[in-house]
Structures are given as structure tokens and as C-alpha cells.
Enzyme design. Structure first.
Site: not given
Ligand code: SF4
Lengths: 202, 299
Positions: A36-38
Site C-alpha cells: 500500500g505504501h509502495r
């Protein structure tokens, strides 16, 4: 006398907290971890959830599909937050998230992000996945399901979610870092004392 | 000769035991956690311990795994050469893991290395891992089952020291491991230390060490003293539950050792987290079983 934060969380709500405080969360909590962050930071994708004033949880939950778009949180223990250190500062800047919950501490980049954009990182006790699951009242929706169960964004409504121990506040304090410094400062004298007593090789 | 039926029965027993382990901590760990909880008086350690115990209650009540990370399965077998199912034990234990994965249910934690594909069964090439010791000529077997979680496995480390570094080097190594990754491994920790010739023997011993019941000591008085010194010393660091600082750091320190080459000191360290999910079961020659680590259990 524990404090309760409610989403949407204001800057003032964040600024009243200091590393080491215990808080609980009412409102919306979204799971978001590595991919999700990536996606947001590296691939520049738009997050399908509005996180302004919101809260995320570093976790890959076990969710039961009850059919008809209904889900139940079975187990949702926090995962090691440090894995997200690489992304968190940009993540905070881009999303306006105010509360980041996970396990263990985070590093200087996150401290900087929290200070600049008024956010905090808090620790939920590791290995307490059933307690956490029971504090989820309802899973409201799920986004990015193509990432699979652990990585998808599970948007939940929580009630008295915690205890959350503030590890990074918006003033630049980092509880885990200062603890580690304390442990390391104590270490040398203890090791020396034990070493004197284990000179078995003569 | 054991029959297919007996093999099936043992598979079922091991599956039920494995599933139970995910949900209930062994007696010695619970007792020790209870003791450490009383020692803590700060607000942070206390609320963390309250949450841990609340979690264990809820896990029992709702029949769910207490931690979401139910680990990779490892078995430590100490069998007599005439144990009736010795030759079939690998397939029995592998099947038991598959069954427990469905029934508990356990998280899917087996990824085929190089293919990087999750098998979805918690089994794969040489997984579950089985450690074999043939300890006698009789027909009994004792099996430790261990769930190696990611967080508590991460600190694991082994190294070969020069004799000049001595046992002092061993002490330093243990402290370095605990103050670096140990803090994130959900303390209070159970620390296993292996002392031997090479990395693999020291590492294996360190893992066997955390299968030992808390409160037992190395038979050699100097080694037992080292255990005590390390335990007191690590507690003096004051990691507290979850590394949030407190009065204690560890549930115990266990040392295991072998004789070794005089030119080296191999040292290995393994850590178990507060949710130390391991259990021991004994089978006699007629395949009747007895659970040694969890009181009042019928499988
Ligand atoms: S270290 Fe242990 S208690 Fe903590 S998350 Fe991992 S398996 Fe669970």
C-alpha cells in the site's frame, strides 16, 4: 485517565500528545502496509481512501468473508512498522494521515514527517491480535483487494482501539529510540560485570 | 509393527496438539509471565501486560490463535530406536501440520524458497522442519512442537569466536543480539544460547535450549551460573514488555553445550517471544500419549 482520539483527528488533537502517552482510538482505521505504501509513494498511485485526519494500522489481518460484501475481522495484530520507514514521511505528506499504528518503533524520517505535518506513530502491543480484532466494530469496505488479504486496505470502524502507546510525537520525540539508547548505555557495565565472573578459560 | 490406523491416530493427535498450541501458552510460560507481570509497576508495562493477558483469555474464549503469526512449524524429536512409527514420523508430522492449518486455522506461513510461492498449507520442502535425536533403544518418543514466528525468529544469530574472546565474548554476543533485534521481538523473551564448535551446532543447540521448560538449568554448575548471570544481567537492561522499558526483559536464559574444538568457541542465540508457543508430547510403545507442557489437556 486515558485519552481518546476520534477521527477525523485535528492538529490540536495530535499536539496535545507526548511520546509515552497512552491513547485509544474511536472512528475509522485503515490497514495499510508494505505494498500500500509502495503503490502510493513509489508508483504515485492515488490512495482509494481519504486519509485526511485519519488513522492507519500496519497490519495484515485475517478476515472472514461472510458473503454479500460482509466481512469479519478475525485477527489483526500489528506488524513491524520499521519496514515502512522508507515510505512513511512521503506517505504522511501525501495523505494527511494523523495517526500511524504498528509494532516497534520507526526512524528519523518518520520523526521528521510527524513533526512537519503534525502526526504521531503509536504502538499496539504485539501478539495481541484477538484483542485488536474485538475492537473492530465493523469492516466498512475494502480497497485494493487485488493485493490479497494481508495487503488490501481494510477500512474499519473501531471503538476504544488500543492501548496505543505514542512512540513518536509531533515534537520530535522518539520513545523507542530513547529506550534503545538507555538499554545500550546500561549494557557495557553489565557485560563487564558478568565477564569478570566467567573467565573459565585460564 | 504399527498399523495404518495407528498412524492416522497419531496424525490426528499431533494435529490437535499443534492447533491447541496456537491458542494456549504452555504452563511454564504462563506462570513466568504472571510472575513478571507482578514485578512491573509503571503504567506502560502494566497496560501492556493487561492487554497480553486479556488477549490470552479472549483467544481461549473465542478459540482463535492468540497471535496472528502462527509461525513456521518445527519439531524436535527424541525417539527410541524401536518407536513403532519412527519411519513414518515425517509423513505423520507433515500431515498433522496440514490438518492443523485447516482446523485451527493457522496463518499460511510457508513460502517455497526461490519460487517465492506460498504453498497455503504450512508445508513445503523440508517444512515442517524436523530435528532428530535417537536417544535410546526403547519404543517411546518425545516430541517438542514449536511455532517459529517471524518477529521472534529475526534476532537469531550465530558466530564462531576465537578462544581468546572467551566466555566474555559469548556474553557480549548475547547482549548485542538482545539489545538490537531483541527489542522488537515482543519481549519478555526466552533466550537460548548454544555453545559448541561451529555455527550450525551452536545455532541448533540455542534453539533446543528454548524448548526446555522454564526454570530448568544446565547440569554443569558453571553453565547454570552463566544462565543465572545472563538472566539477571539482561533483566537489568530493563527492556520491559514490548521493549517499552520496565523492570525485566526475559522469561529466562537457557544454555546448551557440547564439547568443542579447542581453537574455537561457536556461539548461537535464539529468542522466543512472550507468546512462546511450544509444547511437548510423549508417546509410549503402545502409542498412548501424554501432554507434558499443558495441564488438563485431552486431545
Ligand atoms: S514476536 Fe511473537 S508475539 Fe510478537 S508478533 Fe511475532 S509471533 Fe506474535
Amino acid at each position: 485517565m486515558s485519552k481518546v482520539l476520534k477521527t477525523p483527528i485535528s492538529d490540536a488533537g495530535v499536539e496535545q500528545l507526548t511520546a509515552g502517552d497512552i491513547v485509544f482510538l474511536d472512528g475509522s482505521l485503515v490497514t495499510c502496509r508494505d505494498v500500500g505504501h509502495r503503490r502510493l509513494v513509489e508508483r504515485g498511485m492515488e490512495l482509494p481512501v481519504d486519509l485526511r485526519g485519519g488513522a492507519i494500522l500496519h497490519a495484515g489481518p485475517i478476515v472472514a468473508d461472510r458473503g454479500g460484501g460482509r466481512f469479519e475481522m478475525v485477527s489483526v495484530g500489528p506488524t513491524t512498522s520499521m519496514r515502512m520507514e522508507k515510505f512513511e514521511k512521503d506517505f504522511i505528506a501525501r495523505t494527511g494521515v494523523k495517526l500511524i499504528v504498528g509494532k516497534g518503533g520507526m526512524g528519523p524520517e518518520t520523526v521528521e514527517g510527524c513533526r512537519r505535518h503534525k502526526a504521531i506513530h503509536a504502538i499496539f502491543p504485539g501478539g495481541c491480535a484477538v484483542v485488536a480484532a474485538r475492537q473492530v466494530e465493523e469492516i466498512e469496505r475494502v480497497e485494493w483487494r487485488d493485493l490479497g488479504m494481508p495487503e488490501a486496505l481494510w477500512v474499519s470502524r473501531v471503538s476504544r482501539f488500543g492501548p496505543l502507546i505514542v512512540s513518536i510525537d509531533a515534537k520530535g520525540n522518539n520513545l523507542v529510540d530513547s529506550n534503545k539508547a538507555l538499554f545500550n548505555a546500561r549494557k557495557a557495565a553489565i557485560v563487564e560485570e558478568i565477564s569478570r565472573q566467567v573467565r573459565f578459560i585460564r | 509393527m504399527a498399523t495404518d490406523r495407528e498412524a492416522q491416530e497419531m496424525t490426528g493427535t499431533m494435529a490437535r496438539f499443534t492447533a491447541l498450541l496456537a491458542k494456549r501458552l504452555p504452563d511454564d510460560v504462563l506462570t513466568q509471565l504472571g510472575r513478571l507481570r507482578k514485578v512491573e509497576d509503571g503504567p506502560l508495562p502494566r497496560i501492556v501486560y493487561d492487554t497480553m493477558f486479556k488477549n490470552l483469555e479472549l483467544a481461549a474464549e473465542l478459540d482463535r490463535p492468540c497471535c496472528q503469526d502462527t509461525g513456521a512449524l518445527q519439531f524436535f524429536v527424541r525417539a527410541g530406536a524401536r518407536f513403532p512409527l519412527l519411519g513414518r514420523l515425517r509423513s505423520i508430522l507433515t500431515e498433522a501440520v496440514r490438518e492443523a492449518t485447516r482446523t485451527a486455522p493457522l496463518r499460511h506461513n510457508a513460502v517455497e524458497t526461490f519460487e517465492e510461492r506460498n504453498t497455503g498449507t504450512n508445508t513445503g520442502t523440508n517444512l515442517p522442519w524436523i530435528d532428530w535425536e535417537i536417544v535410546s533403544d526403547d519404543a517411546t518418543a518425545e516430541i517438542d512442537v514449536y511455532m517459529a514466528g517471524g518477529g521472534c525468529t529475526l534476532p537469531g544469530s550465530a558466530k564462531v569466536l576465537m578462544p581468546g574472546e572467551g566466555y566474555e565474548g559469548v556474553v557480549q554476543f548475547v547482549f548485542d543480539v538482545v539489545t538490537s533485534y531483541g527489542v522488537n521481538a515482543c519481549p519478555p523473551l526466552l533466550v537460548g544460547v548454544g555453545i559448541s564448535t561451529s555455527v550450525e551446532t551452536a545455532a541448533l543447540l540455542s534453539k533446543r535450549a528454548i524448548q526446555r521448560r522454564i526454570g530448568t538449568h544446565h547440569p554443569n554448575p558453571k553453565a547454570a551460573e552463566l544462565e543465572r548471570l545472563l538472566e539477571d544481567g539482561l533483566n537489568a537492561l530493563g527492556l520491559g514488555p514490548q521493549g517499552l522499558s520496565g523492570k525485566a526483559s526475559v522469561m529466562g536464559v537457557h544454555v546448551e553445550s557440547t564439547a568443542r574444538h579447542p581453537s574455537v568457541i561457536g556461539v548461537g542465540v535464539s529468542t522466543g517471544c512472550w507468546a512462546h508457543r511450544r509444547g511437548t508430547i510423549r508417546f509410549d510403545g503402545s502409542l498412548r500419549h501424554q501432554v507434558l507442557t499443558h495441564h488438563g489437556v485431552t486431545l
